[in-house]
Scaffold this active site. Structure first.
Site, PDB file in Angstrom:
ATOM      1  N   HIS A   1       0.833  -1.451   0.001  1.00  0.00           N
ATOM      2  CA  HIS A   1       0.065  -0.060   0.010  1.00  0.00           C
ATOM      3  C   HIS A   1       0.919   1.328   0.097  1.00  0.00           C
ATOM      4  CE1 HIS A   1       0.078   0.987   4.462  1.00  0.00           C
ATOM      5  NE2 HIS A   1       0.121  -0.374   4.753  1.00  0.00           N
TER       6      HIS A   1
ATOM      7  N   GLU B   1      -5.114   1.456   2.204  1.00  0.00           N
ATOM      8  CA  GLU B   1      -5.123   0.403   3.197  1.00  0.00           C
ATOM      9  C   GLU B   1      -5.501   0.469   4.620  1.00  0.00           C
ATOM     10  OE1 GLU B   1      -2.863  -2.856   5.784  1.00  0.00           O
ATOM     11  OE2 GLU B   1      -2.671  -0.567   5.607  1.00  0.00           O
ATOM     12  N   GLU B   2      -4.859   1.763   4.858  1.00  0.00           N
ATOM     13  CA  GLU B   2      -5.090   2.399   6.359  1.00  0.00           C
ATOM     14  C   GLU B   2      -6.374   2.589   7.070  1.00  0.00           C
ATOM     15  OE1 GLU B   2      -2.598   1.779   8.411  1.00  0.00           O
ATOM     16  OE2 GLU B   2      -0.779   1.946   7.347  1.00  0.00           O
TER      17      GLU B   2
HETATM   18 CO    CO Z   1      -0.336   0.616   8.902  1.00  0.00          CO
HETATM   19 ZN    ZN Z   2       0.769  -1.545   6.374  1.00  0.00          ZN
END
Ligand code: CO
Ligand code: ZN
Length: 330
Positions: A62, A194-195
């Site tokens: 990511h 992603e986070e």
């Molecule tokens: Co992270």
């Molecule tokens: Zn990560």
């Protein structure tokens, strides 16, 4: 380009979740001449293909990093903010942050009776102005700031912001540069968001319909004073994920990874992460299911402004990935 220069360039770039344009351009420029095909999809994932005769493999790292989003600007030009991804308010006192346009600020705190009262609602961002109008010339509601830190090398250790997951991005970039004629059809995916819930990997996996999925991300370690128990240390090699909150790695993928590591003589660790997940959590649940796993790079102080990893683990990660991609898979 040296591995360390790739890491420095990628970790110092701006790119919180949903604002990955800058880091995406940086990666795109680096890899352009090595790719057979490049796509930027609807959500902003950067998908880079290196053709090969075998199975379709989706690699995911990511691009996004955690950040702080402006929620309110007061009459004296102080900003209130909330988190984008997993940021703890305790890490932020005195921290320096930077916005996409280069505006810099520091974080202050209201008076507190006790450190227990330290919440986001007590913190503010000072960008060096004294009126709301002046603040609005620099930032707006919804703008996102990230940690403002250089990447440093301490012997073989690397210290910087957003090693999560620019280390993974660096491993993918370096692997692509070194891969001549892979035995498999490889898609290097630099994912978004992603986070905030492994969102980019979900749509990319649906599009690509891969035979195998492999995320490359960081994982925490258990090798610091009084740390929570964890059988992963810095410098002992990349980790083969067994389980985290979002995935139980597929036996076929674990086998492929272990065999490649043993064949190439690369040290590796086995990882059970009690809290946390990666892009593979979304990939393996795509369509009718995709056999997936994770190669993790050990990292201390994740989501702080000073994350630490070991260059040897990173280099061994590249070797392991090359070993996997160069072997014909069934
Ligand atoms: Co992270
Ligand atoms: Zn990560």
């Amino acid at each position: 380009m040296l591995m360390i220069d790739i890491i420095k360039k990628l970790t110092e770039a701006y790119g919180p979740s949903g604002r990955e344009e800058g880091i995406r351009d940086t990666i795109k420029k680096m890899i352009e001449s090595y790719a057979d095909e490049i796509i930027v999809d609807t959500l902003g994932n950067l998908i880079v293909r290196k053709k090969g005769p075998g199975k379709k493999i989706m690699l995911a790292a990511h691009m996004d990093e955690v950040g702080l989003i402006v929620t309110f600007i007061d009459e004296n030009g102080f900003l209130r903010f909330s988190n984008v991804g997993g940021v703890s308010p305790h890490l932020l006192l005195g921290e320096r942050v930077i916005f996409q346009n280069g505006a810099v600020g520091t974080i202050g705190c209201e008076k507190l009776e006790s450190m227990k009262d330290l919440k986001f609602s007590k913190l503010y961002l000072d960008i060096g102005v004294s009126k709301e109008e002046e603040a609005r010339e620099k930032v707006n509601i919804g703008d996102v700031a990230v940690y403002y830190r250089n990447c440093e090398t301490l012997g073989s250790r690397i210290l910087g912001k957003s090693l999560d997951d620019r280390i993974g991005c660096s491993v993918l970039v370096q692997t692509l540069m070194e891969l001549n004629e892979p035995a498999n059809d490889v898609y290097f995916v630099f994912t978004v968001q992603e986070e905030v819930g492994v969102r980019g990997a979900r749509t990319a996996a649906y599009r690509l319909k891969p035979h195998y999925g492999l995320a490359v991300d960081v994982t925490r370690t258990g090798d610091t004073p009084e740390s929570e128990t964890m059988a992963v240390s810095l410098g002992k090699g990349p980790a083969i994920k067994i389980k985290d909150t979002l995935i139980i790695s597929h036996p076929a993928v674990k086998k492929i990874m272990k065999e490649a590591a043993e064949k190439e003589g690369i040290p590796y660790q086995l990882e059970v992460l009690e809290r946390g997940g990666t892009d593979s959590g979304a990939i393996h649940l795509s369509r009718e299911g995709v056999p997936s796993g994770v190669m993790s790079i050990p990292c201390r102080y994740i989501h702080t402004p000073s994350e630490m990893a070991d260059l040897e683990d990173i280099k061994n990660g590249v070797k392991l990935l090359k070993g996997i991609l160069n072997q014909p898979l069934s």
